[in-house]
Design an enzyme around this catalytic site. Structure first.
Site, PDB file in Angstrom:
ATOM      1  NE  ARG A 125      -3.900  -0.268   2.111  1.00 18.99           N
ATOM      2  CZ  ARG A 125      -5.053  -0.152   1.480  1.00 18.99           C
ATOM      3  NH1 ARG A 125      -5.420   1.024   1.017  1.00 18.99           N
ATOM      4  NH2 ARG A 125      -5.848  -1.179   1.310  1.00 18.99           N
ATOM      5  CD  GLU A 139      -4.660  -3.868   3.099  1.00 21.48           C
ATOM      6  OE1 GLU A 139      -5.789  -3.917   2.552  1.00 21.48           O
ATOM      7  OE2 GLU A 139      -3.948  -2.850   3.102  1.00 21.48           O
ATOM      8  CD  GLU A 145      -8.549   0.774  -0.683  1.00 15.83           C
ATOM      9  OE1 GLU A 145      -7.953   1.563   0.087  1.00 15.83           O
ATOM     10  OE2 GLU A 145      -9.195  -0.201  -0.288  1.00 15.83           O
ATOM     11  CG  ASP A 202     -11.921  11.339  -8.780  1.00 16.23           C
ATOM     12  OD1 ASP A 202     -12.529  12.021  -9.626  1.00 16.23           O
ATOM     13  OD2 ASP A 202     -11.622  11.764  -7.653  1.00 16.23           O
ATOM     14  CG  HIS A 242     -19.146  -8.228   1.243  1.00  9.89           C
ATOM     15  ND1 HIS A 242     -17.968  -8.575   1.858  1.00  9.89           N
ATOM     16  CD2 HIS A 242     -20.123  -8.936   1.875  1.00  9.89           C
ATOM     17  CE1 HIS A 242     -18.214  -9.451   2.817  1.00  9.89           C
ATOM     18  NE2 HIS A 242     -19.518  -9.684   2.854  1.00  9.89           N
ATOM     19  CB  CYS A 298     -16.456  -7.616  -4.651  1.00  8.96           C
ATOM     20  SG  CYS A 298     -14.818  -7.573  -3.909  1.00  8.96           S
TER      21      CYS A 298
END
Length: 562
Positions: free
Chosen positions: A239, A272, A283, A340, A528, A530
């Protein structure tokens, strides 16, 4: 079409369908001749013809019960009217404001293809579909493209038939589109009649089938060669080092076997536990975009007035970095993720093969556009009153002035009333094309590495490509029936779906599930992303629900297994 009775309701059931069938069977050259003839008509005349065929299509759709067993594709009248509408569509393009000259040059090096065999070749079969984008035969006959048209005679939206879109079984239509049999018509061959949501679904099927094909090829290779190959495009990233990890891995794939970019993306954040069913990828893209478009990195400049990004002409980054950003953009479309990203429309026009021109400055650089517009409209002596030359000044990253000659010895050539049009055209050419040529070509090359075999260019116009990549900026929570007073609506959307953008077609097209997740507790709500599912414990009061939910959406980051 000049017969006024043809437009009357009494002709709708018998005469008009028969006429459409006859007209749709005209040879290609005759259809092109009609399109050229009608291109000289007024917008009102074009609109009247469009309404005639649209009326027939709508009438047939609402008077029949079309479904997966009774396909609208099998209705001869609807199909024939759609084919007739195509001729008027190209007349509308031809008669509009055309720009056939300013085209981007093709990539000097062809996009590298996989060294692996195709599935058909592995099985000893001929390849059924040739690689490369599809081109409409009538478009080729006329020698124009939809993207050549800056402003059609009537709006492109008037060619969309919403009732047809509602009954179209897109999975079946896509199959007809790919197989290209003469006895089965696909409305994807007439994309002007489809709305962005329907076309997006067609693109989704194309991407998924391509991913499935890549998986099958990988499995066959594993069986034949006895080596374990990965059926997914797997990215494992840290990350706090997401750019380094992702771009290095993508660079290796792009060099070694670019076909792997067309596998389904599977992202794993180191340390993770999240399993990527789509939410982790969302993400990943969001974090990559946030870092890449950070002005401090210097790859893109940001205009505070327009809130738009542009390629930095004096960036220190090499072309490879821009190629990788293009790959990321292509992967987002390919994996159905909204980004974005805020580019001016000219970027999407350039991706579709058109160079930027003076009118593109209107949203890319409105201040410069207004200045040049005033120059063109100035009624006095430009040379005496303005005293400008064909040499312009720009600033680099550090604010140092850089001089550029729009013509040889430009500092010695004054701008006059006679040559000001050339000055404006050259200025726009420099700003939108020449100054960022290396950066944009590398960016486009990366984008095409993922999308070169996709029907993207065939189906979508530049403004629809923007919608496809960025989603809708308008978040109408009433349409979505969101019975919530949450002030942080974008954060709520981000928390539940993995993106704060609405999908193509708006929030009304977003399916979201709110499910109970155990009795009252102090635990925060979870989701969730997804599957767009919000999990809420049965909190004891509205106040507690509000406090817990606001805390969850404000501080949420990272994935864990529930």
């Amino acid at each position: 079409m000049e017969n006024s009775n043809l437009h009357s309701p009494e002709y709708l059931e018998i005469a008009l369908p028969q006429f459409c069938k006859a007209m749709s069977k005209l040879p290609l050259a005759a259809q092109a001749k009609l399109a050229r003839l009608w291109s000289h008509y007024s917008p009102e005349q074009i609109r009247r013809m469009v309404e005639t065929f649209q009326q027939l299509i709508t009438y047939k759709v609402i008077s029949n019960e079309f479904n997966s067993r009774n396909l609208v594709n099998d209705d001869d009248a609807v199909v024939a009217a759609t084919k007739c509408l195509k001729i008027i569509y190209y007349a509308n393009v031809l008669g509009g404001d055309l720009d056939v000259e300013h085209n981007e040059e093709e990539d000097e090096e062809p996009i590298p293809e996989s060294s692996e065999l195709t599935l058909q070749e592995l099985l000893g079969e001929e390849r059924r579909n040739k690689k490369g984008p599809r081109v409409d035969p009538l478009e080729m006959e006329l020698g124009i493209r939809t993207n050549d048209c800056r402003r059609p005679l009537i709006s492109f939206e008037e060619f969309v038939n919403e009732p047809l879109n509602e009954v179209l079984e897109m999975d079946k239509d896509y199959t007809f589109f790919k197989v290209e049999t003469e006895n089965k018509f696909s409305f994807m061959t007439c994309p002007f009649i489809l709305n962005a949501v329907t076309k997006n679904l067609g693109l989704y099927y194309d991407n998924r089938i391509r991913m499935y094909s890549e998986r099958r090829i990988t499995v066959l290779y594993s069986l034949v060669q006895g080596q374990q190959l990965n059926p997914y495009l797997r990215l494992k990233v840290r990350r706090d080092h997401i750019i380094d990890d992702a771009l290095v891995r993508l660079e290796m794939i792009a060099m070694e076997n670019p076909a792997d970019l067309k596998k389904q993306l599977y992202v794993e954040f180191e340390g993770e536990q999240g399993v990527d069913e789509g939410g982790v990828s969302k993400e990943f893209f969001q974090l990559v975009v946030e870092e890449i478009f950070n002005p401090d990195i210097g790859m893109f400049t940001y205009d505070e007035r327009t809130k738009l990004f542009w390629f930095n002409p004096s960036s220190f980054e090499n072309e490879g970095q821009y190629t990788l950003i293009g790959i990321v953009l292509g992967l987002a479309i390919y994996n159905n993720c909204i980004l974005d990203i805020h580019f001016p429309m000219v970027v999407y026009r350039k991706l579709m093969g058109k160079k930027g021109t003076f009118r593109d400055l209107a949203d890319a650089n409105p201040v410069l556009y207004q200045s040049l517009k005033e120059l063109l409209e100035y009624e006095g002596s430009v040379e005496e009153d303005m005293m400008i030359t064909f040499q312009i000044s720009q600033t680099d990253l550090f604010g140092n002035p850089l001089m550029y000659d729009l013509r040889e010895n430009g500092d010695k050539i004054p701008v006059t009333n006679e040559n000001r049009k050339e000055f404006v055209a050259q200025y726009a050419e420099y700003m939108l094309n020449k100054s960022v040529e290396k950066q944009f070509k590398a960016f486009r090359r990366g984008f095409h590495m993922v999308t070169n075999e996709s029907p993207l260019k065939y189906l979508f116009r530049p403004e629809e490509i923007e919608l496809l990549i960025c989603g809708s900026r308008n978040l109408d929570f009433l349409i979505h029936y969101m019975q919530t007073r949450c002030e942080q609506k974008r954060l709520f959307l981000q928390f539940t779906t993995g993106t704060d953008r609405a999908p193509v077609g708006g929030l009304g097209k977003l399916k979201m599930i709110i499910a109970k997740n155990g009795p009252d507790t102090d635990r925060l709500p979870t989701s969730h992303t997804c599957f767009n599912v919000l999990l809420l414990p049965e909190y004891s009061s509205k106040e507690k629900l509000r406090e817990r939910l606001l805390k969850a959406i404000t501080y949420a980051k990272g994935f864990g297994m529930l």
